[in-house]
Design a protein around this motif. Structure first.
Motif, short mmCIF file in Angstrom:
data_model
loop_
_atom_site.label_atom_id
_atom_site.label_comp_id
_atom_site.label_asym_id
_atom_site.label_seq_id
_atom_site.Cartn_x
_atom_site.Cartn_y
_atom_site.Cartn_z
N SER A 53 47.38 52.58 33.79
CA SER A 53 47.32 52.15 35.39
C SER A 53 48.14 53.22 36.39
CB SER A 53 48.11 50.59 35.60
OG SER A 53 49.32 50.91 35.09
N GLY A 54 48.87 54.08 35.89
CA GLY A 54 49.39 55.23 36.51
C GLY A 54 48.30 56.15 36.89
N SER A 55 47.31 56.26 36.41
CA SER A 55 46.53 57.39 36.65
C SER A 55 44.87 56.58 37.20
CB SER A 55 45.97 58.12 35.41
OG SER A 55 45.46 57.47 34.43
N SER A 56 44.82 55.46 37.32
CA SER A 56 43.51 54.72 37.70
C SER A 56 43.81 53.49 38.47
CB SER A 56 42.81 54.33 36.38
OG SER A 56 41.50 53.93 37.02
N ASP A 57 43.21 53.23 39.47
CA ASP A 57 43.46 51.87 40.13
C ASP A 57 42.82 50.67 39.47
OD1 ASP A 57 40.71 52.99 40.60
OD2 ASP A 57 40.60 51.84 42.62
N SER A 93 35.19 43.87 36.74
CA SER A 93 35.43 45.07 37.63
C SER A 93 34.60 45.15 38.82
CB SER A 93 34.79 46.15 36.75
OG SER A 93 34.75 47.37 37.60
N GLU A 94 35.43 45.44 40.00
CA GLU A 94 34.81 45.23 41.22
C GLU A 94 33.81 46.52 41.28
OE1 GLU A 94 37.86 45.38 44.45
OE2 GLU A 94 38.79 43.59 43.65
N ARG A 95 34.06 47.68 40.58
CA ARG A 95 33.10 48.90 40.48
C ARG A 95 31.79 48.54 39.88
NH1 ARG A 95 36.87 53.48 39.05
NH2 ARG A 95 38.47 52.03 38.82
N ASP A 96 31.85 47.76 38.78
CA ASP A 96 30.96 47.86 37.79
C ASP A 96 30.96 46.55 37.03
OD1 ASP A 96 28.94 47.94 35.71
OD2 ASP A 96 29.45 50.04 35.19
N ALA A 97 30.15 45.57 37.29
CA ALA A 97 30.10 44.08 36.99
C ALA A 97 29.93 44.04 35.43
CB ALA A 97 29.05 43.28 37.62
N ARG A 98 29.59 45.28 34.79
CA ARG A 98 29.48 45.18 33.16
C ARG A 98 30.65 45.48 32.56
NH1 ARG A 98 24.88 49.64 33.17
NH2 ARG A 98 26.66 50.25 34.63
N ARG A 99 31.73 45.64 33.32
CA ARG A 99 33.04 46.17 32.87
C ARG A 99 34.18 45.28 32.99
NH1 ARG A 99 34.05 52.42 34.27
NH2 ARG A 99 34.58 51.40 36.17
#
Length: 152
Positions: A53-57, A93-99
């Motif tokens: 979480s320190g390197s990704s939102d 995931s808000e970016r990719d519903a498969r994740r």
């Protein structure tokens, strides 16, 4: 750089030593009233999510797998168990519903804080007889090495 001072073998002896110290009974040393779900496996997942979480939102199963050096299916099973024990929130995931997007619960934060306090105490006990400047230098080198290894 070809330094033949035994640093490589010494490092691996330390890794073996600490892997034995971080055995399943370690939770009894973290908190006398720790629940049975405070397992080393759950702690690995918690630490991996915290680190990622320190390197990704948004932290994913793939991030945890990378942090732990495991394949995604093993990491996914570990995450499922940690979620079942109340340490991980798994959302779409808000970016990719498969994740899945992973985050830590308040209980996970409490467990992590106890583990970090234990780690600080263990380090302090190991070097308490060293001069302060040696402790600071060694501490800096450890953080530098961990940062380079874990991000590079």
């Amino acid at each position: 750089m070809d330094v033949d001072d035994g640093a490589g073998p010494a490092m691996f002896r330390l890794v073996r030593f600490w892997s034995r110290q971080w055995a399943p009974d370690v939770v009894q040393r973290l908190d006398a009233e720790a629940p049975e779900t405070w397992t080393v496996q759950n702690l690995y997942v918690i630490q991996a999510i915290h680190s990622a979480s320190g390197s990704s939102d948004e932290v994913t199963v793939a991030d945890v797998a990378r942090q732990l050096g495991l394949d995604r299916s093993v990491a996914s099973r570990m995450i499922t168990e940690a979620a079942g024990d109340g340490y991980v929130l798994r959302e779409t995931s808000e970016r990719d519903a498969r994740r899945a997007a992973l985050s830590l619960t308040e209980e996970a934060q409490r467990y992590l804080a106890s583990a970090i306090a234990f780690q600080h105490q263990a380090f302090d006990r190991l070097v308490e007889h060293w001069p302060a400047e040696d402790c600071e230098r060694f501490s800096g080198y450890l953080r530098r090495l961990a940062g380079e290894v874990l991000t590079g």
